[in-house]
Structures are given as structure tokens and as C-alpha cells.
Design a protein around this motif. Structure first.
Motif, PDB file in Angstrom:
ATOM      1  N   ASP A 107       0.862  -1.181   0.000  1.00  0.00           N
ATOM      2  CA  ASP A 107       0.000   0.000   0.000  1.00  0.00           C
ATOM      3  C   ASP A 107       0.901   1.234   0.000  1.00  0.00           C
ATOM      4  O   ASP A 107       1.299   1.736   1.051  1.00  0.00           O
ATOM      5  CB  ASP A 107      -0.929  -0.005   1.213  1.00  0.00           C
ATOM      6  CG  ASP A 107      -2.051   1.016   1.094  1.00  0.00           C
ATOM      7  OD1 ASP A 107      -1.919   1.930   0.256  1.00  0.00           O
ATOM      8  OD2 ASP A 107      -3.043   0.901   1.825  1.00  0.00           O
ATOM      9  N   ILE A 108       1.240   1.697  -1.183  1.00  0.00           N
ATOM     10  CA  ILE A 108       2.198   2.799  -1.318  1.00  0.00           C
ATOM     11  C   ILE A 108       1.634   4.098  -0.745  1.00  0.00           C
ATOM     12  O   ILE A 108       2.355   4.898  -0.135  1.00  0.00           O
ATOM     13  CB  ILE A 108       2.578   2.996  -2.800  1.00  0.00           C
ATOM     14  CG1 ILE A 108       3.116   1.689  -3.394  1.00  0.00           C
ATOM     15  CG2 ILE A 108       3.592   4.117  -2.944  1.00  0.00           C
ATOM     16  CD1 ILE A 108       4.355   1.158  -2.736  1.00  0.00           C
ATOM     17  N   TYR A 109       0.331   4.318  -0.927  1.00  0.00           N
ATOM     18  CA  TYR A 109      -0.285   5.564  -0.462  1.00  0.00           C
ATOM     19  C   TYR A 109      -0.478   5.597   1.054  1.00  0.00           C
ATOM     20  O   TYR A 109      -0.369   6.654   1.667  1.00  0.00           O
ATOM     21  CB  TYR A 109      -1.636   5.767  -1.142  1.00  0.00           C
ATOM     22  CG  TYR A 109      -1.557   6.039  -2.621  1.00  0.00           C
ATOM     23  CD1 TYR A 109      -0.893   7.157  -3.120  1.00  0.00           C
ATOM     24  CD2 TYR A 109      -2.155   5.173  -3.536  1.00  0.00           C
ATOM     25  CE1 TYR A 109      -0.821   7.408  -4.485  1.00  0.00           C
ATOM     26  CE2 TYR A 109      -2.092   5.407  -4.893  1.00  0.00           C
ATOM     27  CZ  TYR A 109      -1.427   6.527  -5.368  1.00  0.00           C
ATOM     28  OH  TYR A 109      -1.361   6.761  -6.717  1.00  0.00           O
ATOM     29  N   GLY A 110      -0.782   4.449   1.638  1.00  0.00           N
ATOM     30  CA  GLY A 110      -1.060   4.418   3.074  1.00  0.00           C
ATOM     31  C   GLY A 110      -0.357   3.287   3.780  1.00  0.00           C
ATOM     32  O   GLY A 110      -0.996   2.387   4.335  1.00  0.00           O
ATOM     33  N   PRO A 111       0.992   3.267   3.789  1.00  0.00           N
ATOM     34  CA  PRO A 111       1.720   2.166   4.422  1.00  0.00           C
ATOM     35  C   PRO A 111       1.530   2.162   5.939  1.00  0.00           C
ATOM     36  O   PRO A 111       1.595   3.206   6.583  1.00  0.00           O
ATOM     37  CB  PRO A 111       3.177   2.448   4.043  1.00  0.00           C
ATOM     38  CG  PRO A 111       3.232   3.924   3.805  1.00  0.00           C
ATOM     39  CD  PRO A 111       1.899   4.288   3.236  1.00  0.00           C
ATOM     40  N   SER A 112       1.297   0.970   6.504  1.00  0.00           N
ATOM     41  CA  SER A 112       1.036   0.874   7.939  1.00  0.00           C
ATOM     42  C   SER A 112       1.832  -0.231   8.613  1.00  0.00           C
ATOM     43  O   SER A 112       1.702  -0.434   9.819  1.00  0.00           O
ATOM     44  CB  SER A 112      -0.463   0.624   8.174  1.00  0.00           C
ATOM     45  OG  SER A 112      -0.897  -0.557   7.506  1.00  0.00           O
ATOM     46  N   LEU A 113       2.647  -0.939   7.851  1.00  0.00           N
ATOM     47  CA  LEU A 113       3.333  -2.110   8.393  1.00  0.00           C
ATOM     48  C   LEU A 113       4.240  -1.763   9.569  1.00  0.00           C
ATOM     49  O   LEU A 113       4.248  -2.473  10.584  1.00  0.00           O
ATOM     50  CB  LEU A 113       4.147  -2.783   7.285  1.00  0.00           C
ATOM     51  CG  LEU A 113       4.980  -4.003   7.678  1.00  0.00           C
ATOM     52  CD1 LEU A 113       4.091  -5.118   8.203  1.00  0.00           C
ATOM     53  CD2 LEU A 113       5.811  -4.488   6.499  1.00  0.00           C
ATOM     54  N   PRO A 164       2.945  12.742   2.289  1.00  0.00           N
ATOM     55  CA  PRO A 164       1.945  12.084   1.432  1.00  0.00           C
ATOM     56  C   PRO A 164       2.575  11.644   0.116  1.00  0.00           C
ATOM     57  O   PRO A 164       3.462  12.308  -0.433  1.00  0.00           O
ATOM     58  CB  PRO A 164       0.909  13.185   1.198  1.00  0.00           C
ATOM     59  CG  PRO A 164       1.694  14.452   1.278  1.00  0.00           C
ATOM     60  CD  PRO A 164       2.776  14.210   2.305  1.00  0.00           C
ATOM     61  N   MET A 165       2.110  10.514  -0.406  1.00  0.00           N
ATOM     62  CA  MET A 165       2.610  10.017  -1.694  1.00  0.00           C
ATOM     63  C   MET A 165       1.673  10.506  -2.786  1.00  0.00           C
ATOM     64  O   MET A 165       0.664   9.867  -3.112  1.00  0.00           O
ATOM     65  CB  MET A 165       2.674   8.481  -1.675  1.00  0.00           C
ATOM     66  CG  MET A 165       3.543   7.918  -0.550  1.00  0.00           C
ATOM     67  SD  MET A 165       5.232   8.558  -0.571  1.00  0.00           S
ATOM     68  CE  MET A 165       5.799   7.901  -2.114  1.00  0.00           C
ATOM     69  N   VAL A 166       1.992  11.664  -3.366  1.00  0.00           N
ATOM     70  CA  VAL A 166       1.160  12.261  -4.407  1.00  0.00           C
ATOM     71  C   VAL A 166       1.704  11.785  -5.753  1.00  0.00           C
ATOM     72  O   VAL A 166       2.393  12.526  -6.464  1.00  0.00           O
ATOM     73  CB  VAL A 166       1.156  13.802  -4.292  1.00  0.00           C
ATOM     74  CG1 VAL A 166       0.123  14.394  -5.251  1.00  0.00           C
ATOM     75  CG2 VAL A 166       0.847  14.225  -2.863  1.00  0.00           C
ATOM     76  N   VAL A 189       3.501   4.497  -8.804  1.00  0.00           N
ATOM     77  CA  VAL A 189       3.186   3.557  -7.726  1.00  0.00           C
ATOM     78  C   VAL A 189       3.596   2.149  -8.124  1.00  0.00           C
ATOM     79  O   VAL A 189       4.195   1.400  -7.338  1.00  0.00           O
ATOM     80  CB  VAL A 189       1.692   3.624  -7.380  1.00  0.00           C
ATOM     81  CG1 VAL A 189       1.320   2.522  -6.384  1.00  0.00           C
ATOM     82  CG2 VAL A 189       1.336   4.992  -6.803  1.00  0.00           C
ATOM     83  N   SER A 190       3.273   1.770  -9.358  1.00  0.00           N
ATOM     84  CA  SER A 190       3.630   0.433  -9.838  1.00  0.00           C
ATOM     85  C   SER A 190       5.138   0.238  -9.856  1.00  0.00           C
ATOM     86  O   SER A 190       5.649  -0.823  -9.476  1.00  0.00           O
ATOM     87  CB  SER A 190       3.061   0.215 -11.245  1.00  0.00           C
ATOM     88  OG  SER A 190       1.647   0.287 -11.234  1.00  0.00           O
ATOM     89  N   GLY A 191       5.862   1.274 -10.282  1.00  0.00           N
ATOM     90  CA  GLY A 191       7.320   1.189 -10.296  1.00  0.00           C
ATOM     91  C   GLY A 191       7.894   1.063  -8.899  1.00  0.00           C
ATOM     92  O   GLY A 191       8.846   0.307  -8.667  1.00  0.00           O
ATOM     93  N   ALA A 192       7.302   1.800  -7.952  1.00  0.00           N
ATOM     94  CA  ALA A 192       7.773   1.729  -6.571  1.00  0.00           C
ATOM     95  C   ALA A 192       7.564   0.334  -5.990  1.00  0.00           C
ATOM     96  O   ALA A 192       8.422  -0.195  -5.281  1.00  0.00           O
ATOM     97  CB  ALA A 192       7.038   2.772  -5.723  1.00  0.00           C
ATOM     98  N   LEU A 193       6.412  -0.273  -6.303  1.00  0.00           N
ATOM     99  CA  LEU A 193       6.138  -1.627  -5.818  1.00  0.00           C
ATOM    100  C   LEU A 193       7.182  -2.610  -6.349  1.00  0.00           C
ATOM    101  O   LEU A 193       7.724  -3.432  -5.599  1.00  0.00           O
ATOM    102  CB  LEU A 193       4.741  -2.070  -6.233  1.00  0.00           C
ATOM    103  CG  LEU A 193       4.407  -3.548  -5.968  1.00  0.00           C
ATOM    104  CD1 LEU A 193       4.474  -3.850  -4.486  1.00  0.00           C
ATOM    105  CD2 LEU A 193       3.037  -3.904  -6.531  1.00  0.00           C
TER     106      LEU A 193
END
Length: 362
Positions: A135-141, A183-185, A191-195
Motif C-alpha cells: 500500500d504505497i499511499y497508506g503504508p502501515s506495516l 503524502p505520496m502524491v 506507484v507500480s514502479g515503486a512496488l
């Protein structure tokens, strides 16, 4: 020892393995029979993590086989977690045998909490486990496993990150790379590249299972996962609520279209038990997970309660499977994790040979 093998196999054919859903003989668990120190040594190899149950199972089987052979028998239980065959013949990820995507059609169903507790339960059963927060926008791990804010992964060569160890797991999250208030704007391709970078540029160390905590929905991240990542199978988390079930169906259909098997359904927030009077009620409805499982010819892996304790423990960085391993919720996570491992083991039976991973008696 050949004279004993037939009787051993006959006895094993009468021993059902609840995880694999069939008897130990047809599961091909019998690995070796030999004489050692005046007794018969029987080696069994299971395709799922069994460190926490192997002693009890070995003792039971030693007694059964001893009676069948009229000789002293010692049973040794080993485990061998095989790698998967990925969709589209994608090459396996270095350092990872099996990748499990945990997804939901909508947010708010407790997917991240379920993911981390399943990972901890799998590790408790004897597996080497990692978790990737996709979850790139809302990471909680990081919050859930108690990693201190500001912790960043190290790199020996400037190319690969070392995963952050936490609660006995190898973990990676975008939260480790940015400030927690940033925030990840980003648009979808970023996002796909970051994953992909988080997944492939982390030096995972000999993992049996890597859990990927997916963001809700069926968008860019899910498509990237299906096209670029060698996924063993997916687990769908839902609540019994009709609107959640509707979105869960979309998640199942998405994984089917991209060739990723659905290992089963986890029904979260199934019931609520009043802490004052003990009354149990189905706040979000009943039987929804079972209906979807039947409709899509998959399995209801288990049901989990709506629990204040689970929420409090996860928010404090000590998830239930670690904070209270003997409690009923933790046992439920363990049973679900073992069913997932059993489904993967059954699917991987035709995989090629690999080095043996054994759990030996001390």
C-alpha cells in the motif's frame, strides 16, 4: 527395511492429515525407512511448516507404527517448503519460495491486520516469513510490527535494501523510506514502479513465504502484481457485510482473469462478543464468506472475530499472534495460516526437487 515398508504405508494410509486434507501415504510423506540403534527409523517429510506440532505428531505415529510392526519405532518429522510455479512462467523471486497476495475488494475490512497476524502465525509454525507492504499511499506495516519511526533499511552495495527485522519477520514498506507524514502524491505508473522496486530490490533472505499486503481495489498495483510478480496464490479478506462481499467477488474475478489462484477466503469481523455479558451477535451478517467460497469453488479458510483486543494489540505494535499466542484469536490465525500452507503444498507437489529444509530434534 523393505519388509516393513508396506505395513508402514498401510498404517500411514489410515492417518489423515488435516492440513493437506488426505492421508499421509497418498500425500507422499514417507521419505525414508531404516534401522538405527536397534529400532526402525521412519522419516516423514511434510510440505508445510510443522515445527510447532511435529513432536506430538511424531510421538503419535511412533506408537501407531510400533504397534503395526511389533517393533520399537522412532518417527522423525521434517518439513520441505517447495517453491511455486508462477503464473505466466514468471521466474521465481530471488530468496523467496512462495508469494502470497492478501487482498480485499474494499478498504476497512481488516486486511492489513489479518496479513500481519497470518505472517506471524506462519512463522510460529516454523516457516521463514516476510511481509511486503504494497500500500504505497497508506503504508502501515511499520506501526503494526513496532518499528520505530525514522527507521530506514540499510544497503551494503547501494543496490539492494536489507529487509527490516521485526517480530521474527523480514519486512519492507514504503514507510521505511519516507517521513511518516509525507503524502505520496503519485500517479499510477509511479506507484507500480515503486512496488516493483520494493519487491525486487530487497534482499529477501531464504523465505518460505512472502506475504504481500495489497491495497484495496483492482487497480494499477494489482495489475503490476499479476504481470510482473511470481505469485503463488491469493487470499481474499472480507467481512460478512453485503457491500464487502460484492467487492470481494470483484477481487476474486480479477485474480482469476490474471491466472493467480485464489487459495481461499478469510471472513473477518465475523461475530462480536460483548465484553460485559458475553452475548455473541453477527453485526455485519452471517455466512457471507461461506457463500462466496461455494460460489467460486474455493475454501473458507476461517472466520475471525470483531475484537477490541485485536485492534489495540495491533495499534501498539504487538499484533495478536505475537502478543497472546495462546489466545483464541491467535489460534484462529494459526489454523488459517496452516490451511494456506496446506493449499500451497498441495499445489506445489509437482514442483521440481530442491534442497531439503528439515526441522530436526534438538
Amino acid at each position: 527395511m523393505q519388509q516393513y515398508r508396506e505395513r508402514i504405508e498401510t498404517t500411514l494410509s489410515q492417518q489423515q492429515d488435516a492440513v493437506l486434507g488426505r492421508d499421509l501415504a497418498s500425500a507422499g510423506a514417507l521419505t525414508e525407512v531404516r534401522e538405527e540403534d536397534g529400532r526402525v527409523l521412519v522419516v516423514l517429510t511434510l510440505g508445510y511448516p510443522c515445527a510447532d506440532i511435529r513432536e506430538a505428531l511424531a510421538a503419535d505415529l511412533s506408537a501407531r507404527l510400533g504397534a503395526a510392526l511389533d517393533r520399537e519405532v522412532r518417527v522423525e518429522i521434517r518439513q520441505q517448503i517447495r517453491p511455486h510455479e508462477a503464473q505466466g512462467n514468471l521466474p521465481n523471486l530471488a530468496g523467496v519460495r512462495n508469494i502470497i497476495a492478501v487482498a480485499s475488494g474494499k478498504g476497512g475490512v481488516g486486511k492489513s491486520t489479518t496479513t500481519i497476524n497470518l505472517a506471524l502465525a506462519m512463522a510460529r509454525a516454523g516457516a521463514r516469513v516476510g511481509v511486503l507492504d504494497a500500500d504505497i499511499y497508506g503504508p502501515s506495516l511499520g506501526l503494526m510490527v513496532g518499528v520505530a519511526p525514522g527507521t530506514h533499511p540499510e544497503s551494503d552495495d547501494g543496490k539492494y535494501f536489507k529487509p527490516i527485522p521485526a517480530q521474527g519477520l523480514q519486512t519492507m514498506s514504503m514507510a521505511y523510506l519516507i517521513d511518516e507524514t509525507t503524502p505520496m502524491v503519485w500517479r499510477g505508473p509511479m506507484v507500480s514502479g515503486a512496488l516493483q522496486q520494493l519487491l525486487t530490490q530487497t534482499r529477501w533472505d531464504d523465505l518460505d513465504y512472502l506475504f504481500i499486503d495489497m491495497p484495496p481495489g483492482t487497480g494499477d498495483v494489482q495489475l503490476t502484481l499479476s504481470q510482473k510478480v511470481p505469485v503463488t496464490g491469493s487470499v481474499i479478506v472480507t467481512t460478512p457485510q453485503d457491500i464487502a462481499l460484492l467487492d470481494a467477488r470483484k477481487g476474486i474475478e480479477m485474480f482469476r482473469k490474471v491466472g493467480i489462484p485464489v487459495l481461499g477466503i478469510v471472513e473477518n469481523m465475523s461475530t462480536h462478543i460483548c465484553s460485559n455479558c458475553g452475548h455473541e451477535e453477527h453485526i455485519f451478517g452471517a455466512g457471507g464468506g461461506e457463500r462466496i467460497a461455494v460460489q467460486y469453488d474455493t475454501e473458507l479458510l476461517g472466520s475471525l472475530p470483531l475484537s477490541l483486543q485485536i485492534r489495540e494489540q495491533t495499534d501498539s505494535g504487538r499484533p495478536t499472534a505475537a502478543a497472546d499466542p495462546g489466545g483464541a484469536p491467535a489460534q484462529a490465525y494459526l489454523e488459517i495460516a496452516r490451511r494456506i500452507a496446506g493449499r500451497i503444498a498441495s499445489r506445489n507437489e509437482t514442483a521440481g526437487p530442491m534442497p531439503n529444509i528439515s526441522v530436526e530434534n534438538d
